[in-house]
Design a protein around this motif. Structure first.
Motif, PDB file in Angstrom:
ATOM      1  N   LEU A 343       0.823  -1.207   0.000  1.00 25.75           N
ATOM      2  CA  LEU A 343       0.000   0.000   0.000  1.00 25.75           C
ATOM      3  C   LEU A 343       0.861   1.263   0.000  1.00 25.75           C
ATOM      4  O   LEU A 343       0.507   2.272  -0.613  1.00 25.75           O
ATOM      5  N   ALA A 344       1.979   1.215   0.711  1.00 26.24           N
ATOM      6  CA  ALA A 344       2.824   2.401   0.826  1.00 26.24           C
ATOM      7  C   ALA A 344       3.712   2.605  -0.397  1.00 26.24           C
ATOM      8  O   ALA A 344       4.048   3.746  -0.742  1.00 26.24           O
ATOM      9  N   PHE A 345       4.092   1.508  -1.048  1.00 28.04           N
ATOM     10  CA  PHE A 345       5.006   1.593  -2.188  1.00 28.04           C
ATOM     11  C   PHE A 345       4.442   0.816  -3.377  1.00 28.04           C
ATOM     12  O   PHE A 345       4.990  -0.216  -3.789  1.00 28.04           O
ATOM     13  N   PRO A 346       3.332   1.285  -3.939  1.00 30.14           N
ATOM     14  CA  PRO A 346       2.739   0.581  -5.081  1.00 30.14           C
ATOM     15  C   PRO A 346       3.604   0.751  -6.325  1.00 30.14           C
ATOM     16  O   PRO A 346       4.383   1.708  -6.423  1.00 30.14           O
ATOM     17  N   PRO A 347       3.484  -0.153  -7.296  1.00 35.72           N
ATOM     18  CA  PRO A 347       4.225   0.024  -8.550  1.00 35.72           C
ATOM     19  C   PRO A 347       3.870   1.362  -9.195  1.00 35.72           C
ATOM     20  O   PRO A 347       2.720   1.808  -9.138  1.00 35.72           O
ATOM     21  N   ALA A 348       4.852   1.992  -9.810  1.00 42.44           N
ATOM     22  CA  ALA A 348       4.632   3.298 -10.441  1.00 42.44           C
ATOM     23  C   ALA A 348       3.517   3.196 -11.477  1.00 42.44           C
ATOM     24  O   ALA A 348       3.492   2.278 -12.299  1.00 42.44           O
ATOM     25  N   GLY A 349       2.583   4.145 -11.399  1.00 40.87           N
ATOM     26  CA  GLY A 349       1.507   4.218 -12.378  1.00 40.87           C
ATOM     27  C   GLY A 349       0.344   3.288 -12.118  1.00 40.87           C
ATOM     28  O   GLY A 349      -0.631   3.299 -12.868  1.00 40.87           O
ATOM     29  N   SER A 350       0.420   2.484 -11.065  1.00 37.73           N
ATOM     30  CA  SER A 350      -0.671   1.543 -10.782  1.00 37.73           C
ATOM     31  C   SER A 350      -1.796   2.239 -10.029  1.00 37.73           C
ATOM     32  O   SER A 350      -1.618   3.295  -9.441  1.00 37.73           O
ATOM     33  N   LEU A 351      -2.976   1.616 -10.052  1.00 40.52           N
ATOM     34  CA  LEU A 351      -4.144   2.103  -9.315  1.00 40.52           C
ATOM     35  C   LEU A 351      -4.527   1.087  -8.255  1.00 40.52           C
ATOM     36  O   LEU A 351      -4.500  -0.122  -8.503  1.00 40.52           O
ATOM     37  N   HIS A 352      -4.905   1.592  -7.083  1.00 40.53           N
ATOM     38  CA  HIS A 352      -5.307   0.721  -5.969  1.00 40.53           C
ATOM     39  C   HIS A 352      -6.780   0.365  -6.089  1.00 40.53           C
ATOM     40  O   HIS A 352      -7.633   1.237  -6.297  1.00 40.53           O
ATOM     41  N   GLY A 353      -7.098  -0.906  -5.968  1.00 40.24           N
ATOM     42  CA  GLY A 353      -8.487  -1.360  -6.021  1.00 40.24           C
ATOM     43  C   GLY A 353      -8.716  -2.526  -5.080  1.00 40.24           C
ATOM     44  O   GLY A 353      -7.777  -3.027  -4.437  1.00 40.24           O
ATOM     45  N   VAL A 354      -9.954  -2.943  -4.985  1.00 38.60           N
ATOM     46  CA  VAL A 354     -10.320  -4.100  -4.174  1.00 38.60           C
ATOM     47  C   VAL A 354     -11.305  -4.960  -4.958  1.00 38.60           C
ATOM     48  O   VAL A 354     -12.039  -4.456  -5.811  1.00 38.60           O
ATOM     49  N   ASP A 355     -11.278  -6.247  -4.677  1.00 46.51           N
ATOM     50  CA  ASP A 355     -12.333  -7.121  -5.191  1.00 46.51           C
ATOM     51  C   ASP A 355     -12.960  -7.830  -4.003  1.00 46.51           C
ATOM     52  O   ASP A 355     -12.287  -8.129  -3.010  1.00 46.51           O
ATOM     53  N   PHE A 356     -14.267  -8.053  -4.081  1.00 50.16           N
ATOM     54  CA  PHE A 356     -14.967  -8.680  -2.965  1.00 50.16           C
ATOM     55  C   PHE A 356     -16.276  -9.271  -3.460  1.00 50.16           C
ATOM     56  O   PHE A 356     -16.727  -8.984  -4.578  1.00 50.16           O
ATOM     57  N   SER A 357     -16.874 -10.092  -2.602  1.00 50.33           N
ATOM     58  CA  SER A 357     -18.111 -10.764  -2.999  1.00 50.33           C
ATOM     59  C   SER A 357     -19.266 -10.360  -2.094  1.00 50.33           C
ATOM     60  O   SER A 357     -20.094  -9.533  -2.464  1.00 50.33           O
ATOM     61  N   PHE A 358     -19.333 -10.907  -0.881  1.00 48.55           N
ATOM     62  CA  PHE A 358     -20.509 -10.704  -0.041  1.00 48.55           C
ATOM     63  C   PHE A 358     -20.447  -9.435   0.809  1.00 48.55           C
ATOM     64  O   PHE A 358     -21.456  -9.008   1.353  1.00 48.55           O
ATOM     65  N   ALA A 359     -19.290  -8.847   0.936  1.00 52.53           N
ATOM     66  CA  ALA A 359     -19.179  -7.613   1.721  1.00 52.53           C
ATOM     67  C   ALA A 359     -19.899  -6.473   1.000  1.00 52.53           C
ATOM     68  O   ALA A 359     -20.112  -6.521  -0.208  1.00 52.53           O
ATOM     69  N   ARG A 360     -20.296  -5.475   1.750  1.00 56.08           N
ATOM     70  CA  ARG A 360     -20.829  -4.244   1.177  1.00 56.08           C
ATOM     71  C   ARG A 360     -20.074  -3.094   1.831  1.00 56.08           C
ATOM     72  O   ARG A 360     -20.364  -2.711   2.964  1.00 56.08           O
ATOM     73  N   ALA A 520      -2.972  -9.314  -2.484  1.00 60.26           N
ATOM     74  CA  ALA A 520      -3.144  -9.634  -1.052  1.00 60.26           C
ATOM     75  C   ALA A 520      -4.590 -10.029  -0.811  1.00 60.26           C
ATOM     76  O   ALA A 520      -5.508  -9.353  -1.276  1.00 60.26           O
ATOM     77  N   ASN A 521      -4.790 -11.107  -0.068  1.00 63.16           N
ATOM     78  CA  ASN A 521      -6.139 -11.590   0.247  1.00 63.16           C
ATOM     79  C   ASN A 521      -6.507 -11.297   1.697  1.00 63.16           C
ATOM     80  O   ASN A 521      -5.648 -11.021   2.536  1.00 63.16           O
ATOM     81  N   GLY A 522      -7.819 -11.375   1.983  1.00 63.37           N
ATOM     82  CA  GLY A 522      -8.300 -11.349   3.362  1.00 63.37           C
ATOM     83  C   GLY A 522      -8.039 -10.071   4.116  1.00 63.37           C
ATOM     84  O   GLY A 522      -7.700 -10.096   5.301  1.00 63.37           O
ATOM     85  N   TRP A 524      -9.153  -5.991   5.455  1.00 61.68           N
ATOM     86  CA  TRP A 524     -10.303  -5.284   6.051  1.00 61.68           C
ATOM     87  C   TRP A 524     -11.236  -6.277   6.759  1.00 61.68           C
ATOM     88  O   TRP A 524     -12.420  -6.376   6.466  1.00 61.68           O
ATOM     89  N   GLY A 525     -10.657  -7.040   7.669  1.00 61.78           N
ATOM     90  CA  GLY A 525     -11.480  -8.004   8.393  1.00 61.78           C
ATOM     91  C   GLY A 525     -11.910  -9.162   7.520  1.00 61.78           C
ATOM     92  O   GLY A 525     -12.997  -9.710   7.692  1.00 61.78           O
ATOM     93  N   ASP A 526     -11.047  -9.556   6.590  1.00 57.34           N
ATOM     94  CA  ASP A 526     -11.307 -10.684   5.687  1.00 57.34           C
ATOM     95  C   ASP A 526     -12.502 -10.431   4.778  1.00 57.34           C
ATOM     96  O   ASP A 526     -13.200 -11.354   4.372  1.00 57.34           O
ATOM     97  N   SER A 527     -12.732  -9.151   4.433  1.00 57.56           N
ATOM     98  CA  SER A 527     -13.897  -8.835   3.594  1.00 57.56           C
ATOM     99  C   SER A 527     -13.521  -8.503   2.153  1.00 57.56           C
ATOM    100  O   SER A 527     -14.367  -8.585   1.267  1.00 57.56           O
ATOM    101  N   VAL A 528     -12.249  -8.129   1.913  1.00 56.26           N
ATOM    102  CA  VAL A 528     -11.841  -7.763   0.554  1.00 56.26           C
ATOM    103  C   VAL A 528     -10.462  -8.333   0.269  1.00 56.26           C
ATOM    104  O   VAL A 528      -9.707  -8.709   1.169  1.00 56.26           O
ATOM    105  N   ASP A 529     -10.128  -8.379  -1.026  1.00 54.51           N
ATOM    106  CA  ASP A 529      -8.767  -8.656  -1.480  1.00 54.51           C
ATOM    107  C   ASP A 529      -8.229  -7.386  -2.126  1.00 54.51           C
ATOM    108  O   ASP A 529      -8.972  -6.630  -2.754  1.00 54.51           O
ATOM    109  N   PHE A 530      -6.933  -7.158  -1.976  1.00 53.32           N
ATOM    110  CA  PHE A 530      -6.305  -5.996  -2.599  1.00 53.32           C
ATOM    111  C   PHE A 530      -5.911  -6.341  -4.036  1.00 53.32           C
ATOM    112  O   PHE A 530      -5.287  -7.373  -4.298  1.00 53.32           O
ATOM    113  N   THR A 531      -6.256  -5.449  -4.942  1.00 56.46           N
ATOM    114  CA  THR A 531      -5.972  -5.616  -6.361  1.00 56.46           C
ATOM    115  C   THR A 531      -5.413  -4.318  -6.899  1.00 56.46           C
ATOM    116  O   THR A 531      -5.793  -3.239  -6.445  1.00 56.46           O
ATOM    117  N   ARG A 532      -4.499  -4.411  -7.839  1.00 63.71           N
ATOM    118  CA  ARG A 532      -4.001  -3.195  -8.469  1.00 63.71           C
ATOM    119  C   ARG A 532      -4.122  -3.310  -9.984  1.00 63.71           C
ATOM    120  O   ARG A 532      -3.954  -4.394 -10.561  1.00 63.71           O
TER     121      ARG A 532
END
Length: 582
Positions: A343-360, A520-522, A524-532
């Motif tokens: 989170l602190a040192f993302p690849p240059a030019g990348s965008l931070h996102g999340v993927d999730f299913s049942f969480a809102r 990265a998986n699991g 925010w309390g195992d509610s999302v995965d980190f995606t870039r």
């Protein structure tokens, strides 16, 4: 229950009153409509203390409500009481002058009596006031649309306040430890919906905080609220927000950890309360400072977090790590691991996102944590019994669009459906398209999932399934989620245009052609995965299929024996012989 609006009219109809007896006349006005009680009070302030249904600080009292003021500028604590006429006006004694009754605004009364405004009550002592005596239009004292409130409490969202809505609102208030008076004011609204994130604590902020920690919900800060917060944080319960409490509090909400309660602390608290999460139990200050569990130099981490880059893992560094982790919603263990580092040192030019299913996840939380896009499933948004399912809903999509958050699309059944080969690919593509069209989305790419560690022998079957997908949605929209081996094989075979690679089953390798990386998986309390997103286009927008190449013009027939050339020479000779030209 007494008619409050009729009581206000009774008060206004008096020809004259004895000065200084506001409580006497207000009580008589309600008693004239049938009010009775075994309680008594010598001052208006004492009556306020004993009256049920307090709405602290709410300056929009409904018609018929008792409206109260407390301590005067000189310390006099007798208080004042009037009756609301609705629309910000009240029926008052000794207004506009001594021995008179008249109507005025809340501000005018406050200026006249010089007292602190307390709020309004839906009862006079223990006698409920019928606030619908105004025709039922004053039950909602906020700007919240009636349909939104009805959806929240489980009533039919028809926009009409009837018996069913009234009953459902009261039942919801009871379930949430609120006064079940059926009035939708600032406190009910704060408990039910998101509050403003402005760093300025007021009635709504305290009401939401009190609801979260189990304190008495009155919208007013005090030792009871602080004590319940301390219990939630796991620090000494004494009702005093001292440095130890504030430090634990700041750590829990991801604020700057300095032990000083300020605007940043409250803004972070407001954003945290909007997530619906429980306060993490921090406990008393720990001697465990955590550590750097990555290969990144500690000096670089310190420079990134704004602490002196000494290269030594000290208390300042540990506290800064905890603050950063809290702001990002990850475990505040003070250990600088892969999640913190990514989170602190993302690849240059990348965008931070999340993927999730049942969480809102509330949009406000996504924005506060720097999320630029989400990857969501094409699937049912609700089970038949009303429970939340994993699918993207139309309302959710509208919120993302309004907030400028992009959406990438996934489709998955059990994660192994593509092992059914071409026929399975056709089937899942048709199903995904139906969900997409129902949401009114354009022809975006869709990522179909291989959500397991695939055996090499199964890869050809998956490639065949992708052919089936392409036959339905077109090759330019075919995407695949999976580990390194299957993503590489699909790109190499030209079966996909879009790749969503997970770090799982990848052995630390990344296919550079994949536009999305789940790293990265699991979280925010195992509610999302980190995606870039590592490409400008990652499936967030519709694509236009590349038109096929135009049909080539037919070549003239071959003349292997030279016969045509000979005939042309004879024709040219004859034209020359008889005077013709070429």
């Amino acid at each position: 229950m007494v008619n409050g609006l009729a009581a206000a009219q009774w008060l206004l109809n008096l020809d004259s009153v004895s000065p200084g007896l506001c409580l006497n006349y207000v009580w008589r006005a309600y008693a004239a409509q049938g009010a009775s009680t075994g309680m008594s009070a010598g001052t208006a302030k004492s009556a306020w203390d004993q009256s049920d249904g307090k709405h602290w600080g709410d300056r929009n009292p409904p018609a018929g409500a008792a409206v109260w003021w407390g301590t005067r500028y000189d310390g006099n604590d007798d208080g004042d009481v009037t009756i609301s006429l609705g629309g910000g006006r009240v029926a008052a004694t000794d207004y506009p002058g001594w021995r008179q009754t008249g109507s005025c605004t809340l501000d005018e009364r406050e200026q006249q009596v010089g007292r602190e405004y307390l709020g309004w009550t839906s009862s006079i002592f223990d006698c409920p006031i019928d606030l619908n005596g105004a025709g039922g239009s004053e039950w909602n004292l906020t700007d919240r649309p009636t349909t939104d409130i009805q959806r929240l409490v489980g009533a039919d969202p028809d926009g009409i306040h009837g018996p069913d809505t009234d009953a459902k609102v009261k039942a919801w208030q009871t379930a949430n430890r609120l006064v079940p008076d059926g009035i939708w004011g600032a406190i009910s609204d704060a408990v039910g919906f998101a509050i403003a994130v402005d760093g300025d604590p007021a009635v709504r902020t305290f009401a939401k905080l009190q609801h979260r920690v189990g304190a008495t919900i009155d919208g007013v800060d005090g030792p009871d609220t602080t004590g319940h917060l301390q219990a939630a944080l796991g620090v000494k319960v004494d009702g005093d927000r001292g440095p130890v409490t504030v430090t634990a509090w700041q750590t829990s909400v991801g604020a700057k950890v300095d032990g000083i309660e300020g605007e940043d602390t409250w803004a972070r608290t407001q954003a945290f309360l909007n997530t619906g999460a429980a306060f993490p139990r921090i406990g008393e200050p720990s001697t465990d400072l955590g550590r750097n569990a990555t290969d990144r130099p500690t000096k670089d981490i310190q420079a990134r977090l704004g602490v002196p880059p000494t290269g030594t893992w000290d208390r300042a560094t540990s506290d800064a790590v905890a603050t950063f982790q809290g702001a990002q919603g990850i475990d505040q263990d003070r250990i600088w691991g892969p999640a913190s580092d990514g989170l602190a040192f993302p690849p240059a030019g990348s965008l931070h996102g999340v993927d999730f299913s049942f969480a809102r996840i509330p949009v406000a939380t996504l924005l506060a944590r720097g999320v630029r896009f989400v990857a969501r499933y094409l699937w049912k948004a609700k089970y038949d019994d009303g429970r939340t399912n994993k699918g993207l809903s139309a309302d959710e999509l509208a919120q993302y669009r309004a907030a400028g958050i992009d959406v990438a699309l996934l489709y998955e059944e059990d994660g192994k459906e593509l092992l059914g080969g071409r026929a399975a690919g056709v089937r899942v593509a048709q199903a995904a398209e139906e969900f997409r069209k129902t949401l009114g989305l354009g022809a975006q790419p869709i990522y179909f999932n291989v959500d397991f560690d695939i055996a090499p022998g199964d890869v050809p079957t998956v490639l065949g399934a992708l052919d089936g997908v392409a036959s339905v949605i077109g090759a330019d929209r075919v995407g695949l989620y999976g580990g390194f081996a299957v993503i590489k094989a699909a790109f190499d075979a030209g079966k996909i245009r879009w790749g969503f690679q997970t770090y799982a089953w990848s052995g630390g390798r990344w296919d550079q052609r994949a536009q999305l990386q789940q790293w990265a998986n699991g979280q925010w309390g195992d509610s999302v995965d980190f995606t870039r997103a590592v490409a400008v286009q990652f499936g967030q927008a519709p694509v236009t299929s590349t038109p096929p190449d135009p049909e080539p013009k037919p070549e003239p027939p071959a003349d292997p024996s030279g016969i045509l050339k000979l005939l042309q020479q004879i024709l040219d000779f004859l034209k020359g012989l008889f005077g013709g030209g070429k």
